[in-house]
Design a protein around this motif. Structure first.
Motif, short mmCIF file in Angstrom:
data_model
loop_
_atom_site.label_atom_id
_atom_site.label_comp_id
_atom_site.label_asym_id
_atom_site.label_seq_id
_atom_site.Cartn_x
_atom_site.Cartn_y
_atom_site.Cartn_z
N ILE A 82 0.83 -1.20 0.00
CA ILE A 82 0.00 0.00 0.00
C ILE A 82 0.87 1.25 0.00
O ILE A 82 1.73 1.43 0.86
N LEU A 83 0.61 2.11 -0.99
CA LEU A 83 1.29 3.41 -1.09
C LEU A 83 0.21 4.49 -1.07
O LEU A 83 -0.74 4.44 -1.84
N VAL A 84 0.35 5.43 -0.16
CA VAL A 84 -0.64 6.51 -0.03
C VAL A 84 -0.17 7.72 -0.82
O VAL A 84 0.99 8.13 -0.74
N LEU A 85 -1.10 8.30 -1.59
CA LEU A 85 -0.87 9.55 -2.31
C LEU A 85 -1.94 10.51 -1.87
O LEU A 85 -3.13 10.28 -2.10
N SER A 86 -1.56 11.58 -1.19
CA SER A 86 -2.58 12.45 -0.59
C SER A 86 -2.14 13.90 -0.55
O SER A 86 -0.94 14.20 -0.43
N THR A 93 -0.64 12.78 9.88
CA THR A 93 -1.33 11.93 8.90
C THR A 93 -0.39 10.89 8.32
O THR A 93 -0.74 9.71 8.21
N VAL A 94 0.80 11.31 7.96
CA VAL A 94 1.78 10.39 7.38
C VAL A 94 2.15 9.30 8.39
O VAL A 94 2.15 8.11 8.07
N GLY A 95 2.44 9.72 9.61
CA GLY A 95 2.82 8.76 10.64
C GLY A 95 1.72 7.75 10.92
O GLY A 95 1.97 6.56 11.07
N LEU A 96 0.47 8.22 10.96
CA LEU A 96 -0.65 7.33 11.23
C LEU A 96 -0.82 6.32 10.10
O LEU A 96 -1.01 5.12 10.34
N ALA A 97 -0.74 6.78 8.85
CA ALA A 97 -0.88 5.88 7.71
C ALA A 97 0.20 4.80 7.72
O ALA A 97 -0.08 3.62 7.47
N MET A 98 1.42 5.19 8.05
CA MET A 98 2.51 4.22 8.08
C MET A 98 2.33 3.22 9.21
O MET A 98 2.60 2.03 9.05
N ARG A 99 1.86 3.69 10.34
CA ARG A 99 1.73 2.80 11.49
C ARG A 99 0.64 1.76 11.31
O ARG A 99 0.73 0.67 11.87
N VAL A 100 -0.40 2.07 10.55
CA VAL A 100 -1.47 1.09 10.39
C VAL A 100 -1.27 0.17 9.19
O VAL A 100 -2.08 -0.73 8.95
N GLY A 101 -0.18 0.37 8.42
CA GLY A 101 0.11 -0.61 7.38
C GLY A 101 0.53 -0.11 6.02
O GLY A 101 0.87 -0.90 5.15
N ALA A 102 0.51 1.21 5.78
CA ALA A 102 1.01 1.71 4.50
C ALA A 102 2.51 1.49 4.44
O ALA A 102 3.20 1.51 5.45
N ARG A 103 3.02 1.27 3.23
CA ARG A 103 4.46 1.05 3.05
C ARG A 103 5.18 2.29 2.55
O ARG A 103 6.40 2.33 2.46
N GLY A 104 4.39 3.32 2.21
CA GLY A 104 4.99 4.56 1.73
C GLY A 104 3.94 5.64 1.65
O GLY A 104 2.73 5.37 1.69
N VAL A 127 10.35 0.35 2.11
CA VAL A 127 9.50 1.39 2.67
C VAL A 127 9.93 2.72 2.05
O VAL A 127 11.12 2.99 1.95
N TYR A 128 8.96 3.55 1.64
CA TYR A 128 9.32 4.82 1.01
C TYR A 128 8.76 6.01 1.76
O TYR A 128 7.55 6.09 2.02
N LEU A 129 9.65 6.93 2.11
CA LEU A 129 9.30 8.28 2.54
C LEU A 129 10.37 9.20 1.98
O LEU A 129 11.55 8.83 1.96
N LYS A 202 16.15 -3.15 1.19
CA LYS A 202 14.77 -3.55 1.42
C LYS A 202 13.99 -2.50 2.21
O LYS A 202 12.78 -2.32 2.03
N LEU A 203 14.68 -1.82 3.12
CA LEU A 203 14.04 -0.79 3.93
C LEU A 203 13.91 0.54 3.19
O LEU A 203 13.21 1.44 3.65
N GLY A 204 14.60 0.65 2.06
CA GLY A 204 14.52 1.88 1.28
C GLY A 204 15.32 3.02 1.85
O GLY A 204 15.00 4.19 1.64
N VAL A 205 16.39 2.70 2.59
CA VAL A 205 17.25 3.75 3.15
C VAL A 205 18.64 3.64 2.52
O VAL A 205 19.04 2.57 2.05
#
Length: 221
Positions: A82-86, A93-104, A127-129, A202-205
């Motif tokens: 799951i990748l969120v575009l908003s 908002t970003v932190g909440l989305a990531m904590r419940v299961g978004a991957r980016g 994971v992407y940020l 794999k972690l995207g860092v």
């Protein structure tokens, strides 16, 4: 190489179809579903499976909220990334989305090249940020906020690290050097370095600092 199958969910037609046309023209991408409503996405995925779900976090008032939608999708389609575009990309908002299961998470104001990069990273299991988003989150997300948000996925498990890669990263986050980790597990320094590099990918860092920032944001308290 198989294309990345993408399903889009956005309640704005211009955004929805503009994204679909742009992404469909990108090499290695295949848009398999374009949805206006979350229930249509959920009912459509079994017959048109996707590797990556590109979701707007804030839909119309009669829709599921972003948190409930991500949680439902994680249960029903656990193999979909799951990748969120908003347009709403404040740290909370970003932190909440990531904590419940978004991957980016990508802000709608970002350049299209960033979205393409995010899709490729998240679809690969990373994971992407963006760097700026990572730093903003690290400065504002507190342990109390994390506890209030409910279930928190472990970044290392989300990124599908091997057990040995997890060992290396956890030790590294605990302050151990590569040499100390090699001694602890009776492995060569070269092996530990290789496992660390693989885990970073794999972690995207790409740096030690990004790893510590990412861990602070989305790992369990």
């Amino acid at each position: 190489m198989k294309p990345i199958r993408i399903a889009l969910l956005d309640d704005h037609a211009v955004v929805r179809h503009g994204l679909a046309n742009t992404l469909a023209a990108e090499a290695g991408f295949e848009v398999v579903g374009i949805y206006e409503r979350s229930r249509d996405l959920i009912s459509g995925l079994p017959s048109a499976p996707a590797d990556l779900l590109l979701l707007d976090f804030s839909l119309s008032p009669d829709e599921l909220d972003g948190v409930s939608l991500i949680r439902a999708l994680r249960v029903k389609f656990p193999n979909c990334h799951i990748l969120v575009l908003s347009a709403h990309h404040d740290p909370a908002t970003v932190g909440l989305a990531m904590r419940v299961g978004a991957r980016g998470f990508v802000g709608k104001g970002e350049d299209m090249s960033h979205l393409v990069q995010a899709i490729r990273k998240v679809a690969s299991g990373a994971v992407y940020l963006s760097t700026s988003m990572t730093y903003r989150l690290a400065e504002t997300v507190t342990s109390d906020t994390r506890k209030d948000s409910g279930e928190t996925p472990d970044a290392l498990l989300q990124a599908e690290l091997t057990s040995r890669e997890q060992e290396v990263i956890r030790c590294y986050l605990a302050g151990m050097t590569v040499s100390e980790i090699a001694d602890k597990f009776n492995r060569s320094i070269k092996t530990i370095s290789t496992q660390k590099t693989s885990a970073f990918r794999k972690l995207g860092v790409t740096s030690n600092n990004e790893l510590f920032k990412l861990n602070k944001i989305i790992s369990p308290p």
